[in-house]
Scaffold this motif. Structure first.
Motif, PDB file in Angstrom:
ATOM      1  N   LEU A   8     -36.452  89.294   0.792  1.00  0.00           N
ATOM      2  CA  LEU A   8     -37.145  89.947  -0.326  1.00  0.00           C
ATOM      3  C   LEU A   8     -36.326  91.109  -0.882  1.00  0.00           C
ATOM      4  CD1 LEU A   8     -40.811  89.969   1.039  1.00  0.00           C
ATOM      5  CD2 LEU A   8     -39.831  88.453  -0.694  1.00  0.00           C
ATOM      6  N   LYS A   9     -35.693  91.846   0.027  1.00  0.00           N
ATOM      7  CA  LYS A   9     -34.892  92.995  -0.394  1.00  0.00           C
ATOM      8  C   LYS A   9     -33.695  92.554  -1.235  1.00  0.00           C
ATOM      9  CE  LYS A   9     -32.668  97.122   1.543  1.00  0.00           C
ATOM     10  NZ  LYS A   9     -32.314  97.819   2.805  1.00  0.00           N
ATOM     11  N   TYR A  10     -33.027  91.495  -0.804  1.00  0.00           N
ATOM     12  CA  TYR A  10     -31.860  91.012  -1.544  1.00  0.00           C
ATOM     13  C   TYR A  10     -32.263  90.341  -2.862  1.00  0.00           C
ATOM     14  CZ  TYR A  10     -28.276  91.988   1.966  1.00  0.00           C
ATOM     15  OH  TYR A  10     -27.388  92.633   2.812  1.00  0.00           O
ATOM     16  N   ALA A  11     -33.502  89.804  -2.925  1.00  0.00           N
ATOM     17  CA  ALA A  11     -33.944  89.128  -4.157  1.00  0.00           C
ATOM     18  C   ALA A  11     -34.528  90.103  -5.172  1.00  0.00           C
ATOM     19  CB  ALA A  11     -34.988  88.063  -3.816  1.00  0.00           C
ATOM     20  N   ALA A  12     -34.747  91.346  -4.777  1.00  0.00           N
ATOM     21  CA  ALA A  12     -35.446  92.296  -5.645  1.00  0.00           C
ATOM     22  C   ALA A  12     -34.696  92.528  -6.965  1.00  0.00           C
ATOM     23  CB  ALA A  12     -35.652  93.617  -4.916  1.00  0.00           C
ATOM     24  N   LEU A  13     -33.397  92.788  -6.880  1.00  0.00           N
ATOM     25  CA  LEU A  13     -32.649  93.096  -8.110  1.00  0.00           C
ATOM     26  C   LEU A  13     -32.552  91.907  -9.062  1.00  0.00           C
ATOM     27  CD1 LEU A  13     -29.713  95.500  -7.171  1.00  0.00           C
ATOM     28  CD2 LEU A  13     -31.792  95.968  -8.437  1.00  0.00           C
ATOM     29  N   PRO A  14     -32.146  90.718  -8.596  1.00  0.00           N
ATOM     30  CA  PRO A  14     -32.119  89.581  -9.540  1.00  0.00           C
ATOM     31  C   PRO A  14     -33.501  89.240 -10.080  1.00  0.00           C
ATOM     32  CG  PRO A  14     -31.560  88.869  -7.306  1.00  0.00           C
ATOM     33  CD  PRO A  14     -31.546  90.347  -7.302  1.00  0.00           C
ATOM     34  N   ALA A  15     -34.551  89.365  -9.246  1.00  0.00           N
ATOM     35  CA  ALA A  15     -35.901  89.065  -9.728  1.00  0.00           C
ATOM     36  C   ALA A  15     -36.334  90.070 -10.793  1.00  0.00           C
ATOM     37  CB  ALA A  15     -36.885  89.077  -8.561  1.00  0.00           C
ATOM     38  N   LEU A  16     -36.028  91.338 -10.568  1.00  0.00           N
ATOM     39  CA  LEU A  16     -36.389  92.369 -11.541  1.00  0.00           C
ATOM     40  C   LEU A  16     -35.640  92.154 -12.858  1.00  0.00           C
ATOM     41  CD1 LEU A  16     -38.104  94.903 -11.846  1.00  0.00           C
ATOM     42  CD2 LEU A  16     -36.181  96.258 -11.009  1.00  0.00           C
ATOM     43  N   THR A  17     -34.400  91.726 -12.755  1.00  0.00           N
ATOM     44  CA  THR A  17     -33.616  91.429 -13.966  1.00  0.00           C
ATOM     45  C   THR A  17     -34.266  90.309 -14.780  1.00  0.00           C
ATOM     46  OG1 THR A  17     -31.587  92.071 -12.818  1.00  0.00           O
ATOM     47  CG2 THR A  17     -31.346  90.735 -14.801  1.00  0.00           C
ATOM     48  N   LEU A  18     -34.648  89.242 -14.095  1.00  0.00           N
ATOM     49  CA  LEU A  18     -35.289  88.113 -14.784  1.00  0.00           C
ATOM     50  C   LEU A  18     -36.630  88.515 -15.381  1.00  0.00           C
ATOM     51  CD1 LEU A  18     -34.518  85.257 -12.227  1.00  0.00           C
ATOM     52  CD2 LEU A  18     -33.570  85.505 -14.518  1.00  0.00           C
ATOM     53  N   LEU A  19     -37.400  89.304 -14.622  1.00  0.00           N
ATOM     54  CA  LEU A  19     -38.726  89.695 -15.093  1.00  0.00           C
ATOM     55  C   LEU A  19     -38.636  90.575 -16.343  1.00  0.00           C
ATOM     56  CD1 LEU A  19     -41.720  89.447 -14.284  1.00  0.00           C
ATOM     57  CD2 LEU A  19     -41.491  91.622 -13.085  1.00  0.00           C
ATOM     58  N   ILE A  20     -37.728  91.538 -16.326  1.00  0.00           N
ATOM     59  CA  ILE A  20     -37.595  92.464 -17.456  1.00  0.00           C
ATOM     60  C   ILE A  20     -37.200  91.721 -18.734  1.00  0.00           C
ATOM     61  CG2 ILE A  20     -36.153  94.338 -18.362  1.00  0.00           C
ATOM     62  CD1 ILE A  20     -36.113  95.526 -15.554  1.00  0.00           C
ATOM     63  N   THR A  21     -36.316  90.737 -18.594  1.00  0.00           N
ATOM     64  CA  THR A  21     -35.792  90.066 -19.781  1.00  0.00           C
ATOM     65  C   THR A  21     -36.633  88.879 -20.250  1.00  0.00           C
ATOM     66  OG1 THR A  21     -34.360  88.798 -18.298  1.00  0.00           O
ATOM     67  CG2 THR A  21     -33.404  90.717 -19.384  1.00  0.00           C
ATOM     68  N   SER A  22     -37.601  88.440 -19.440  1.00  0.00           N
ATOM     69  CA  SER A  22     -38.357  87.249 -19.838  1.00  0.00           C
ATOM     70  C   SER A  22     -39.824  87.509 -20.157  1.00  0.00           C
ATOM     71  CB  SER A  22     -38.275  86.187 -18.734  1.00  0.00           C
ATOM     72  OG  SER A  22     -38.831  86.676 -17.532  1.00  0.00           O
ATOM     73  N   ILE A  23     -40.379  88.611 -19.695  1.00  0.00           N
ATOM     74  CA  ILE A  23     -41.818  88.827 -19.866  1.00  0.00           C
ATOM     75  C   ILE A  23     -42.184  89.096 -21.330  1.00  0.00           C
ATOM     76  CG2 ILE A  23     -41.735  91.319 -19.446  1.00  0.00           C
ATOM     77  CD1 ILE A  23     -44.377  91.035 -17.950  1.00  0.00           C
ATOM     78  N   GLY A  24     -41.268  89.670 -22.096  1.00  0.00           N
ATOM     79  CA  GLY A  24     -41.585  90.024 -23.481  1.00  0.00           C
ATOM     80  C   GLY A  24     -41.985  88.840 -24.339  1.00  0.00           C
ATOM     81  N   GLY A  25     -41.328  87.708 -24.150  1.00  0.00           N
ATOM     82  CA  GLY A  25     -41.647  86.520 -24.938  1.00  0.00           C
ATOM     83  C   GLY A  25     -43.078  86.058 -24.717  1.00  0.00           C
TER      84      GLY A  25
END
Length: 328
Positions: free
Chosen positions: A191-208
């Motif tokens: 979970l710790k290692y996935a946090a940064l890539p997951a946050l990147t995807l979430l920030i850039t995709s939720i707006g749509g």
């Protein structure tokens, strides 16, 4: 039933067309597996020996193209995907995909579902309270974040959360000093290692999802049946969720189905930036090394995933909207 058969027929026709393109397009790419292998061996092995090695792994560039095409179709259907001709020379493609698939499903799959649910919820509330604080602030913020490229957000997060503060790791999928297993330490590390890539995807995709759901809701709220629901004295919550959100949600299903299909493709740039060993990372390496079997298998899986998701979406839409059944 006629509608279902038509959709299945469309699925099969599109799948055949995609598989045909998938066969020819990689062969139009500049370079060849021999060039890649020559670079890896730094010219210490002759071309004849390299050709012999690749031929033993199923690479037959001089075989009749029609015969290659039908062999390829048969292999794609039967699951005989061959072995890698790239950096993992000789390793079965199915094994490489099997190792990368769980990481992509875990990272991109969960993040996509989370972005869809959160975005739809925020869009529903923003449209219901049009002109309020939520509607004035959040959609504008998400328009900006959606316009940011993946690599910009990823590098920005690495700078502030890894370089400056060392709170989160910047690459890999888990702490290699921990033995993999269903232990709290290993799960916490993943979970710790996935946090940064997951946050990147979430920030850039939720707006749509926020903007689409908000616009759908505003259009739906102007319908006569919404006024009828209010005139009958139904609660605001029931009108918002059962009358407005349910109908506004339908157009989003197609987009969500395509997103679920694209989950298998991974997020190539994100997985590359964070060295996350998912399918997107495998595809990047396959293209770099002109690994035909790996590229063709991954593209085939991506196509099947997207088409399958769209087919399921069509069936769900028919179930939710009786007007579709009437038209079919």
């Amino acid at each position: 039933m006629r509608y279902l058969l038509r959709r299945v027929g469309f699925f099969l026709l599109t799948l055949w067309a995609a598989l045909t393109l998938n066969f020819f397009l990689p062969h139009f790419m500049p370079g060849s597996p021999i060039n890649t292998l020559r670079a890896q061996t730094k010219g210490r092995v002759s071309d004849a020996q390299l050709t012999e090695i690749l031929t033993s792994f199923g690479y037959k560039p001089h075989e009749n193209i029609v015969q290659q095409y039908f062999n390829y179709l048969g292999n794609m259907v039967t699951g005989n995907w061959g072995v890698s001709l790239g950096s993992s020379l000789g390793t079965p493609v199915s094994k490489l995909i099997g190792e990368a698939l769980p990481w992509t499903l875990g990272l991109v799959g969960i993040t996509t579902v989370l972005a869809f649910l959160l975005g739809s919820l925020v869009g529903t509330i923003a449209a219901w309270r049009r002109g309020g604080v939520v509607d004035s602030v959040l959609p504008s913020v998400f328009v900006v974040t959606s316009a940011l490229p993946y690599f910009v957000v990823g590098l920005f997060l690495i700078l502030f959360l890894t370089v400056d503060n060392t709170w989160l790791p910047s690459s890999g999928n888990y702490d290699t000093s921990i033995v993999p297993g269903f232990s709290p330490g290993f799960i916490g590390s993943v979970l710790k290692y996935a946090a940064l890539p997951a946050l990147t995807l979430l920030i850039t995709s939720i707006g749509g999802w926020v903007l689409t759901m908000r616009n759908n809701m505003i259009t739906t709220l102007a319908e006569d049946y919404i006024r009828m629901g209010r005139a009958k004295g139904l609660s605001d919550r029931k009108v918002m969720l059962n009358y407005a959100a349910r109908n506004a949600f339908l157009p989003n299903l197609s987009g969500f189905a395509m997103s679920i299909g694209f989950v298998l493709t991974g997020a190539i740039l994100v997985e590359k930036i964070f060295n996350y060993p998912g399918l997107g990372y495998q595809l990047y390496n396959a293209v770099q090394s002109i690994d035909y079997p790996m590229m063709q298998t991954l593209f085939m899986l991506f196509t099947v995933a997207v088409l399958g998701a769209l087919l399921i979406c069509d069936l769900v839409t028919v179930w939710l909207d009786p007007r579709t059944r009437a038209k079919g």
